[in-house]
Design a protein around this motif. Structure first.
Motif, PDB file in Angstrom:
ATOM      1  N   PRO A 239     -27.381   9.464   9.644  1.00  0.00           N
ATOM      2  CA  PRO A 239     -27.103   9.068   8.258  1.00  0.00           C
ATOM      3  C   PRO A 239     -25.737   8.402   8.123  1.00  0.00           C
ATOM      4  O   PRO A 239     -24.754   8.851   8.713  1.00  0.00           O
ATOM      5  CB  PRO A 239     -27.152  10.406   7.495  1.00  0.00           C
ATOM      6  CG  PRO A 239     -26.928  11.463   8.539  1.00  0.00           C
ATOM      7  CD  PRO A 239     -27.517  10.923   9.800  1.00  0.00           C
ATOM      8  N   ILE A 240     -25.705   7.318   7.346  1.00  0.00           N
ATOM      9  CA  ILE A 240     -24.431   6.639   7.098  1.00  0.00           C
ATOM     10  C   ILE A 240     -23.547   7.504   6.206  1.00  0.00           C
ATOM     11  O   ILE A 240     -22.333   7.546   6.368  1.00  0.00           O
ATOM     12  CB  ILE A 240     -24.685   5.264   6.467  1.00  0.00           C
ATOM     13  CG1 ILE A 240     -25.405   4.362   7.487  1.00  0.00           C
ATOM     14  CG2 ILE A 240     -23.378   4.609   6.011  1.00  0.00           C
ATOM     15  CD1 ILE A 240     -25.816   3.021   6.945  1.00  0.00           C
ATOM     16  N   GLY A 241     -24.166   8.193   5.262  1.00  0.00           N
ATOM     17  CA  GLY A 241     -23.422   9.136   4.432  1.00  0.00           C
ATOM     18  C   GLY A 241     -23.100   8.653   3.045  1.00  0.00           C
ATOM     19  O   GLY A 241     -22.599   9.420   2.219  1.00  0.00           O
ATOM     20  N   ASP A 242     -23.382   7.375   2.737  1.00  0.00           N
ATOM     21  CA  ASP A 242     -23.030   6.868   1.414  1.00  0.00           C
ATOM     22  C   ASP A 242     -24.164   7.013   0.401  1.00  0.00           C
ATOM     23  O   ASP A 242     -23.955   6.869  -0.802  1.00  0.00           O
ATOM     24  CB  ASP A 242     -22.586   5.406   1.501  1.00  0.00           C
ATOM     25  CG  ASP A 242     -23.635   4.511   2.147  1.00  0.00           C
ATOM     26  OD1 ASP A 242     -24.695   5.026   2.555  1.00  0.00           O
ATOM     27  OD2 ASP A 242     -23.387   3.289   2.248  1.00  0.00           O
ATOM     28  N   ALA A 243     -25.392   7.284   0.877  1.00  0.00           N
ATOM     29  CA  ALA A 243     -26.533   7.470  -0.033  1.00  0.00           C
ATOM     30  C   ALA A 243     -27.695   8.038   0.772  1.00  0.00           C
ATOM     31  O   ALA A 243     -27.776   7.864   1.993  1.00  0.00           O
ATOM     32  CB  ALA A 243     -26.932   6.141  -0.687  1.00  0.00           C
ATOM     33  N   LEU A 244     -28.605   8.689   0.062  1.00  0.00           N
ATOM     34  CA  LEU A 244     -29.806   9.185   0.735  1.00  0.00           C
ATOM     35  C   LEU A 244     -30.639   8.021   1.267  1.00  0.00           C
ATOM     36  O   LEU A 244     -30.757   6.979   0.622  1.00  0.00           O
ATOM     37  CB  LEU A 244     -30.650  10.010  -0.244  1.00  0.00           C
ATOM     38  CG  LEU A 244     -30.171  11.429  -0.546  1.00  0.00           C
ATOM     39  CD1 LEU A 244     -31.025  12.044  -1.656  1.00  0.00           C
ATOM     40  CD2 LEU A 244     -30.240  12.300   0.702  1.00  0.00           C
ATOM     41  N   GLY A 245     -31.223   8.209   2.436  1.00  0.00           N
ATOM     42  CA  GLY A 245     -32.090   7.186   3.002  1.00  0.00           C
ATOM     43  C   GLY A 245     -31.377   6.059   3.706  1.00  0.00           C
ATOM     44  O   GLY A 245     -32.020   5.109   4.158  1.00  0.00           O
TER      45      GLY A 245
END
Length: 318
Positions: A239-245
């Motif tokens: 996960p990038i971590g800035d938003a879900l998905g």
């Protein structure tokens, strides 16, 4: 310094203390022998050593054949600029059950172990010590050291075999891992440097983000490699971590950045992705020579580029 003075010693950071699997990986590095080895407590500290100049390189675990990718290492390489993988090393993962001198196997009821090590030995433990209880430990070595310094109430500990070379412990059982083929892959990380020259048995590591979430986006990413005959030995999402998905992809591709097909694929990725992190091209640990169809040889890519150059310059076609 005179011309006769020996070169300054290099420093290598590794997850310590002595006796860890990471130390065993560092022992495989020829240029690290007889140099300074700096024991650290975690991956972040090891990479900070490199970035801040306390160490020339750091050995970190990045993938395990049983548990998959080491997320903390993959995320650190994806987000910390200025690092480059310069080599990879494989260590067979095996465990021993150790105790204070004089302890017998039948005396053991409480076992200290890192949760990952405990999970990889659970079948053996269930058969040999069905009534045992588990105390989680911070690391594979800490589980054993706690027996000697009095910080652990456990009767025994699961630890790497190398622990017996450094501490006076009683080996109660050896080779207790449930999977005899378990292997951990380590990478040696330095500050950004020119990649070593290709050997024909190389690997290129990348972090790639998708431009947007739409049907077929991952397929478009993979086509950058497939249409150039490049095999992927690792494809993992984080996960990038800035938003879900929202995910980035950790990729190991067979080949070297100086290979024409790999260079062409990287150019395609650069056009396609909003963020491509080149982690390095380096020799494979197994030294297996990369095989690929003749239509993807360097000569084919060079000929195609020369053909296009001729079209643009007005040369008559042969």
């Amino acid at each position: 310094m005179t011309s006769d003075s020996p070169p300054p010693r290099r420093t290598y950071s590794y997850l310590g203390p002595a006796g860890t699997f990471t130390e065993a990986a560092l022992a495989q590095v020829p240029e690290a022998r007889d140099q300074q080895w700096r024991s650290v407590r975690n991956v972040g500290e090891a990479l900070d050593d490199v970035l801040e100049g306390r160490s020339d390189a750091a050995m970190i675990a990045i993938e395990n054949s049983v548990d998959g990718g080491v997320s903390v290492a993959q995320d650190a390489l994806a987000t910390i600029p200025g690092l480059r993988i310069v080599g990879e090393y494989l260590v067979s993962v095996d465990f021993v059950l150790v105790a204070r001198p004089g302890t017998r196997l039948e005396d053991v009821s409480l076992i200290a172990a890192h949760p990952v090590a405990y999970a990889q030995c659970l079948r053996w433990l269930t058969g040999a010590l069905p009534g045992h209880a588990h105390i989680p430990a911070a690391s594979n070595v800490a589980s054993a050291v706690g027996l000697l310094d009095g910080s652990s109430d456990a009767d025994a500990a699961i630890a790497p075999p190398g622990i017996l070379d450094h501490y006076e412990l009683e080996p109660l059982a050896r080779s207790i891992g449930d999977n005899p083929d378990a292997v951990t892959r380590f990478v040696l990380v330095s500050r950004t440097v020119t990649p070593p020259p290709p050997t024909g048995a190389d690997k290129t590591s990348l972090i790639v983000e998708l431009p947007e979430d739409h049907p077929g986006a991952l397929l478009e990413l993979l086509e950058q490699f497939a249409t150039r005959g490049i095999n992927l030995s690792l494809l993992a999402s984080r996960p990038i971590g800035d938003a879900l998905g929202r995910y980035r992809f950790v990729i190991d591709a067979d080949g070297h950045v100086e290979d024409e097909r790999m260079a062409d694929a990287l150019l395609g990725l650069r056009r396609f992705s909003p963020r491509v992190v080149f982690l390095g091209s380096y020799p494979r640990a197994d030294r297996a020579v990369i095989r690929y169809p003749e239509r993807y040889s360097d000569d084919v890519f060079v000929e195609a580029r020369d053909w296009l150059r001729g079209l643009l310059s007005g040369e008559p076609e042969a």
